[in-house]
Design a protein around this motif. Structure first.
Motif, PDB file in Angstrom:
ATOM      1  N   ALA A 254     -43.412  -0.006  46.351  1.00 22.52           N
ATOM      2  CA  ALA A 254     -42.110  -0.134  47.011  1.00 22.52           C
ATOM      3  C   ALA A 254     -42.382  -0.620  48.432  1.00 22.52           C
ATOM      4  O   ALA A 254     -43.062   0.047  49.206  1.00 22.52           O
ATOM      5  CB  ALA A 254     -41.379   1.200  47.035  1.00 22.52           C
TER       6      ALA A 254
ATOM      7  N   GLU B  38     -35.135  -3.484  45.953  1.00 22.65           N
ATOM      8  CA  GLU B  38     -34.729  -2.411  45.039  1.00 22.65           C
ATOM      9  C   GLU B  38     -34.207  -1.223  45.851  1.00 22.65           C
ATOM     10  O   GLU B  38     -34.349  -1.181  47.080  1.00 22.65           O
ATOM     11  CB  GLU B  38     -35.930  -1.955  44.204  1.00 22.65           C
ATOM     12  CG  GLU B  38     -37.065  -1.407  45.064  1.00 22.65           C
ATOM     13  CD  GLU B  38     -38.306  -0.993  44.270  1.00 22.65           C
ATOM     14  OE1 GLU B  38     -38.150  -0.533  43.131  1.00 22.65           O
ATOM     15  OE2 GLU B  38     -39.409  -1.118  44.825  1.00 22.65           O
TER      16      GLU B  38
ATOM     17  N   ASP C 254     -36.127   7.549  40.462  1.00 20.83           N
ATOM     18  CA  ASP C 254     -35.556   6.392  39.761  1.00 20.83           C
ATOM     19  C   ASP C 254     -35.652   5.184  40.681  1.00 20.83           C
ATOM     20  O   ASP C 254     -35.796   5.331  41.904  1.00 20.83           O
ATOM     21  CB  ASP C 254     -34.084   6.679  39.403  1.00 20.83           C
ATOM     22  CG  ASP C 254     -33.503   5.672  38.409  1.00 20.83           C
ATOM     23  OD1 ASP C 254     -34.277   4.922  37.779  1.00 20.83           O
ATOM     24  OD2 ASP C 254     -32.260   5.659  38.268  1.00 20.83           O
ATOM     25  N   ARG C 255     -35.591   3.999  40.088  1.00 26.90           N
ATOM     26  CA  ARG C 255     -35.596   2.764  40.881  1.00 26.90           C
ATOM     27  C   ARG C 255     -34.680   1.752  40.212  1.00 26.90           C
ATOM     28  O   ARG C 255     -34.635   1.680  38.983  1.00 26.90           O
ATOM     29  CB  ARG C 255     -37.020   2.192  40.963  1.00 26.90           C
ATOM     30  CG  ARG C 255     -37.990   3.147  41.616  1.00 26.90           C
ATOM     31  CD  ARG C 255     -39.430   2.772  41.370  1.00 26.90           C
ATOM     32  NE  ARG C 255     -39.823   1.619  42.142  1.00 26.90           N
ATOM     33  CZ  ARG C 255     -41.037   1.463  42.689  1.00 26.90           C
ATOM     34  NH1 ARG C 255     -41.952   2.411  42.543  1.00 26.90           N
ATOM     35  NH2 ARG C 255     -41.331   0.374  43.349  1.00 26.90           N
TER      36      ARG C 255
ATOM     37  N   TYR D  18     -31.801   7.905  48.733  1.00 30.46           N
ATOM     38  CA  TYR D  18     -31.812   6.554  48.166  1.00 30.46           C
ATOM     39  C   TYR D  18     -32.220   5.613  49.284  1.00 30.46           C
ATOM     40  O   TYR D  18     -31.495   5.483  50.272  1.00 30.46           O
ATOM     41  CB  TYR D  18     -30.421   6.182  47.650  1.00 30.46           C
ATOM     42  CG  TYR D  18     -29.931   7.087  46.539  1.00 30.46           C
ATOM     43  CD1 TYR D  18     -29.998   6.672  45.217  1.00 30.46           C
ATOM     44  CD2 TYR D  18     -29.438   8.365  46.818  1.00 30.46           C
ATOM     45  CE1 TYR D  18     -29.573   7.498  44.180  1.00 30.46           C
ATOM     46  CE2 TYR D  18     -29.005   9.202  45.799  1.00 30.46           C
ATOM     47  CZ  TYR D  18     -29.073   8.776  44.481  1.00 30.46           C
ATOM     48  OH  TYR D  18     -28.659   9.587  43.469  1.00 30.46           O
TER      49      TYR D  18
ATOM     50  N   THR E  44     -40.607  10.432  43.307  1.00 31.55           N
ATOM     51  CA  THR E  44     -39.766   9.282  42.985  1.00 31.55           C
ATOM     52  C   THR E  44     -39.018   9.576  41.696  1.00 31.55           C
ATOM     53  O   THR E  44     -39.633   9.912  40.679  1.00 31.55           O
ATOM     54  CB  THR E  44     -40.612   8.008  42.812  1.00 31.55           C
ATOM     55  OG1 THR E  44     -41.314   7.773  44.032  1.00 31.55           O
ATOM     56  CG2 THR E  44     -39.744   6.799  42.484  1.00 31.55           C
TER      57      THR E  44
ATOM     58  N   TRP F 245     -35.282   9.251  45.435  1.00 28.24           N
ATOM     59  CA  TRP F 245     -36.397  10.196  45.550  1.00 28.24           C
ATOM     60  C   TRP F 245     -35.902  11.519  46.133  1.00 28.24           C
ATOM     61  O   TRP F 245     -34.810  11.621  46.682  1.00 28.24           O
ATOM     62  CB  TRP F 245     -37.523   9.596  46.392  1.00 28.24           C
ATOM     63  CG  TRP F 245     -37.125   9.130  47.776  1.00 28.24           C
ATOM     64  CD1 TRP F 245     -36.450   7.996  48.087  1.00 28.24           C
ATOM     65  CD2 TRP F 245     -37.379   9.798  49.013  1.00 28.24           C
ATOM     66  NE1 TRP F 245     -36.258   7.901  49.446  1.00 28.24           N
ATOM     67  CE2 TRP F 245     -36.826   8.987  50.038  1.00 28.24           C
ATOM     68  CE3 TRP F 245     -38.029  10.986  49.362  1.00 28.24           C
ATOM     69  CZ2 TRP F 245     -36.898   9.340  51.395  1.00 28.24           C
ATOM     70  CZ3 TRP F 245     -38.108  11.337  50.721  1.00 28.24           C
ATOM     71  CH2 TRP F 245     -37.548  10.508  51.711  1.00 28.24           C
TER      72      TRP F 245
ATOM     73  N   VAL G 242     -34.733   2.858  45.768  1.00 28.09           N
ATOM     74  CA  VAL G 242     -35.567   3.914  45.192  1.00 28.09           C
ATOM     75  C   VAL G 242     -34.890   5.258  45.435  1.00 28.09           C
ATOM     76  O   VAL G 242     -34.505   5.572  46.561  1.00 28.09           O
ATOM     77  CB  VAL G 242     -36.980   3.906  45.830  1.00 28.09           C
ATOM     78  CG1 VAL G 242     -37.790   5.110  45.354  1.00 28.09           C
ATOM     79  CG2 VAL G 242     -37.714   2.612  45.506  1.00 28.09           C
TER      80      VAL G 242
END
Lengths: 623, 623
Positions: free
Chosen positions: A373, A396, A409-410, A388, A407, A400, A398
């Motif tokens: 990232a 993107e 989701d992305r 976020y 982490t 977390w 991310v």
């Protein structure tokens, strides 16, 4: 799960009247799907006529100088509200009131919008914003969606790092992106470190008078201050802001401002600064009370952070502040409690430019570095406290957990997100339903409009297990930040109430008049469906005749106290257009410097006979 | 057909794993539905990321002075393109080129947009528009979506009734809404009928030079000319325009301009007018060739029409023109062939203001009066030649057959539509897929933004048996008309090509320079990711130092020949912002009238180091 498809298809094949069957069956499936199953993305963002959007999005218009209002989830652009730039659509910058507010400027660079807050929650009453281009601040009333006050902020240049308001709108802080000599005097760049300063202004808002005021200023080091956030709950008396160019470079910042491994977060206690001002611990500079921290110690601290950080965001619970470094791959979570303890214990690592530097390790909670990232910029939050962060370089968002660093989701966005904005995202209680990525690059996303592309906002649904981009909306240049508020928090009026005390207003046709005093002509007129009346007793009530060179002042009241019946007023070739909303009185002053015959007309469609709402402005030539 | 629902539901009930079943079954049904069945409205207007809209909508921005670009069917606002008003988002009105084009004006009232045409079809090359507020015309290049030329139209006031172009863009005609004395001189309104005139200007466009030019003007009676359309095919040498206030009233037009039962359509043959000009049959007025029809007869005729008509529209086959009277309940279909015959036979009913009047009955084909349809304004067409007329008062669009007068369908819109625009609707071959109602009243349609509401555009699907409103889109004030073009007709460029002949352009860093000539400072600079270079050889290449009072001319070239990499350039507190699109060179000239230290910076986000793209403008005080 795919095995169900052939089974279902086989079933359907058993019917001979397949077309008819599909016709109605799809309807019944649709109804059940809508209640029992996930909506399609199309359905998620579609707001049928008769229903309304759930959130207002207020997006900064950047160098357009305006504020863009969108509805969420439809992502429809509802209105552009003029703030720092002229806007003939609403006559903003032509009528006397707005012209005076804009002062010497015809445009602005509107950066971060901030709602007024009560107890750390958006209260839906006001919206604040700053102008990086010409160093101003503005306030918009959300009953009318009109700007009520603009102030120039002396001694400062480019209040980029604003506005973020404290929990009860006690202050908004305007730290500068650019260092200039105190008072913006001329000083050579060779004297940069000695003579140039960054300045943070503490601005208050008087709700009764609808006036902004500079309470005090702080002379900071000659660094660039980039973004800020106010504390919440346990940290409510504090605020944080990021810095870059602590190298104090004066040219080619692209390279020279990225030399040091660490820049700083400035951590300050505004209650303490307020107290210092009360105790007279300031100098007066160009009429402003300015605290020089090297002379009056206390209340301001530096926290080392990975180089060239951009965003700094306080978690909804007020416990942490998260800095993201555009040149570093990591987000750093800092603890307010640890910082308070370090300050109490004077756990300092020395000073920089007269300001105590806290030890990184004493304040840092964790470094978070999601794999690959790149370019973390800004962080928003949901209703579970999850973070976020936009990744400018890896394009993107991310998701977390600030408590663990995990982490979660992305989701890719198209492309290069700067800020993002979550539903009620800057409050003590975010809604968690949506987040919008404010993308800087839109190439190939929309129909091309030539070499200059729109920016792009992408709506992301947070309600499912995985984040999902469900809509992409082009937007004029250039949102740098936005805030999203629950629609029912904003209570607008639809008609301006009669103001019998306003001596410029005329509500009865028989009270209209044209008053001449020497070379001044004062018109007290009415706009109504579908005519202008400037002097009801005249042969032609819709005519204004003056002499070349006269100073003309036209007061115009819209006496249609009906929703959505706005009138405009323009004089052909006289380069002017003003607006009178239902019940409103506007004034325009100008000099009749061109002799001749000039039609005047209503510019805002108002009725079937709108085209007939005209008159003449006759300017008799000088003898 | 409803009987199928229980049957289908019964079938579904047989499955125990209902949730899973629905999950996938709905997918398979959806896929088949999309091919075999009607999409939901949400699906019809949703354009997923990776796909693009099918049409561009160019909507006039009215008194905003700008053009709004939307995508159809998504109805997303893609971009605002500045035309007659300043726009700091793009630096329009600040750089020398656009500043010169805008001349003495800071705003405009953009009315009817018109695409350039080849053989009666939109060719996607240019867009024309007029300014009712300050009597101008403009042309926009559709490779770049930028305005290339603006002309003032002397002798005229308010070219509302334009622009509509002829079949091969030979002319666009600009007739005026307001009558003024010839040359806009001062003249009392008591002398209205004698001294005031409406004026129609025939404007040509030189595509090679990208310049507009007034070819000739015609002095018309002192009436209001409202809307116009150019002929097609058999009528291609002709054009029509509506009139009102043939009463020649000078005050309270709301009542006084609606006294007579009939006004007129002006029918003129521009080939004949062109010939008259060639033959010297004109007077010269303020430098313009002006035909006075009372002196030079021929080419212009009046057709009586129901009082106060608004729209007049030529059918795609060029056979008919349809007038709609806002105060009459009927649309009237007139036959060009009948008109030609009547002219040939000199079948006149006398003259009005020196112009021959045709007999209504000799030209009229039919009167069409759908039951309870009130306030017909404008008519558009589909691919079958069917007509769609907006009803301002009964708030609907009525579909009808111009060949029979039969009413085919009606759909309510919210509320009070002015114009409507069909896909390729003004061409000889409309597409017939969509029509958009441009509604004047939006109350309760969207989230409220205070007393001043947005306008509203509603997308109507014409592909089914019944017209259906499938999307509602708010829009800034104020579209008066729009045109919709198939997206693949517009071929934009994404980067400006290098122009080695442009002596203001600098493409190499080593060629940057600051040239001083007396009190003039000429800067030949570069903008690139992520820095400004004004003089590569200087100690600080991103600094400009001048003396108070100097005239400063900055030429700036964006050498990032990459799609979507636009740079801005602003000097703090100097009230300026310009834009350089990829490959573009812009120039800004100003006087350094404030001494001091002023940061300069890139206003258009361009890279991760955009914040570092800064420098200083130092103005040494006068001794």
């Amino acid at each position: 799960m795919k095995k169900w498809i052939p089974a279902a298809s086989g079933l359907l094949a058993g019917f001979t009247a397949a077309t008819l069957f599909f016709g109605d069956f799809s309807q019944s499936v649709k109804t059940e799907r809508q209640s029992a199953h996930a909506k399609t993305n199309a359905e998620k963002v579609y707001v049928p006529f008769g229903e309304k959007d759930e959130y207002y999005l207020f997006a900064s218009g950047g160098h357009s100088g305006q504020m863009f209002i969108y509805g969420v989830p439809s992502m429809r652009h509802i209105r552009t509200v003029p703030v720092f730039s002229q806007d003939s659509a609403t006559g903003y910058g032509w009528d006397d009131h707005s012209k005076k507010m804009l002062g010497d400027y015809t445009w602005g660079d509107l950066h971060h919008p901030a709602f007024s807050e009560t107890n750390g929650d958006y209260d839906g009453k006001y919206m604040f914003a700053t102008d990086v281009g010409n160093s101003r601040a503005a306030v918009m009333n959300l009953e009318t969606f009109t700007v009520r006050d603009i102030i120039n902020v002396p001694n400062t240049s480019g209040p980029h790092c604003a506005a973020f308001v404290t929990e009860n709108t006690e202050y908004m802080f305007l730290p500068t992106r650019f260092a200039v000599p105190i008072g913006s005097e001329y000083a050579e760049l060779d004297d940069y470190s000695e003579k140039y300063r960054g300045v943070m202004s503490a601005v208050t808002f008087d709700e009764k008078k609808e006036k902004l005021n500079i309470s005090y200023q702080v002379a900071l080091p000659p660094w660039s201050f980039d973004l800020s956030d106010a504390g919440k709950k346990i940290s409510k008396d504090w605020a944080v802001m990021t810095t870059y160019n602590t190298e104090e470079a004066t040219t080619n910042l692209e390279i020279n401002a990225s030399q040091a491994d660490r820049d700083y977060i400035v951590l300050f206690n505004w209650r303490e600064l307020e107290k210092m001002v009360k105790e007279g611990k300031y100098d007066t500079v160009t009429g402003q009370k300015m605290i020089f921290p090297e002379k009056h110690k206390g209340g301001i601290y530096l926290v080392p952070v990975a180089k060239s950080p951009h965003g700094v965001d306080v978690t909804p619970d007020g416990k942490y502040f998260i800095a993201s470094g555009k040149l570093a791959p990591a987000m750093t979570v800092f603890s307010f409690e640890k910082a308070f303890k370090a300050i109490e214990n004077k756990d300092f690592k020395g000073e920089r430019n007269g300001l105590p530097v806290l030890n990184y390790d004493s304040v840092m909670e964790r470094e978070v570095n999601p794999e690959n990232a790149l370019g973390p910029l800004h962080t928003q939050f949901d209703d579970k406290g999850m973070a976020y962060t936009t990744m400018f370089i890896s394009s993107e968002i991310v998701k977390w957990d600030p408590n663990t660093g995990e982490t979660l989701d992305r989701v890719p966005v198209q492309y290069s997100p700067g800020h993002s904005v979550a539903a009620e995202g800057d409050t003590v209680a975010p809604d968690g339903k949506y987040i919008i990525a404010l993308n800087k690059i839109a190439k190939d996303s929309y129909l091309s409009v030539g070499p200059s592309h729109p920016e792009s906002m992408q709506l992301i649904d947070l309600s499912g297990k995985k984040m999902e981009v469900i809509q992409s909306a082009p937007v004029n240049p250039e949102p740098h930040y936005a805030q999203m508020i629950k629609a029912d928090k904003i209570k607008t009026i639809s008609v301006y109430p009669k103001d019998e005390k306003n001596k410029d207003a005329v509500y009865k046709q028989e009270d209209t008049k044209i008053v001449r005093k020497g070379n001044e002509v004062h018109v007290y007129g009415i706009a109504m469906r579908s005519k202008f009346i400037f002097d009801a007793k005249a042969k032609r009530p819709d005519q204004i005749e003056v002499s070349e060179g006269d100073k003309v002042v036209i007061h115009l009241t819209n006496i249609d106290f009906d929703q959505d019946i706005t009138h405009g007023f323009a004089i052909n070739s006289y380069d002017m257009n003003i607006e009178v909303q239902p019940g409103q009185t506007s004034t325009i002053s100008f000099t009749a410097d061109k002799a001749g015959t000039f039609p005047l007309y209503c510019t805002n469609f108002c009725s079937a006979l709108h085209q007939e709402m005209t008159g003449y402005f006759l300017v008799k030539p000088k003898q």
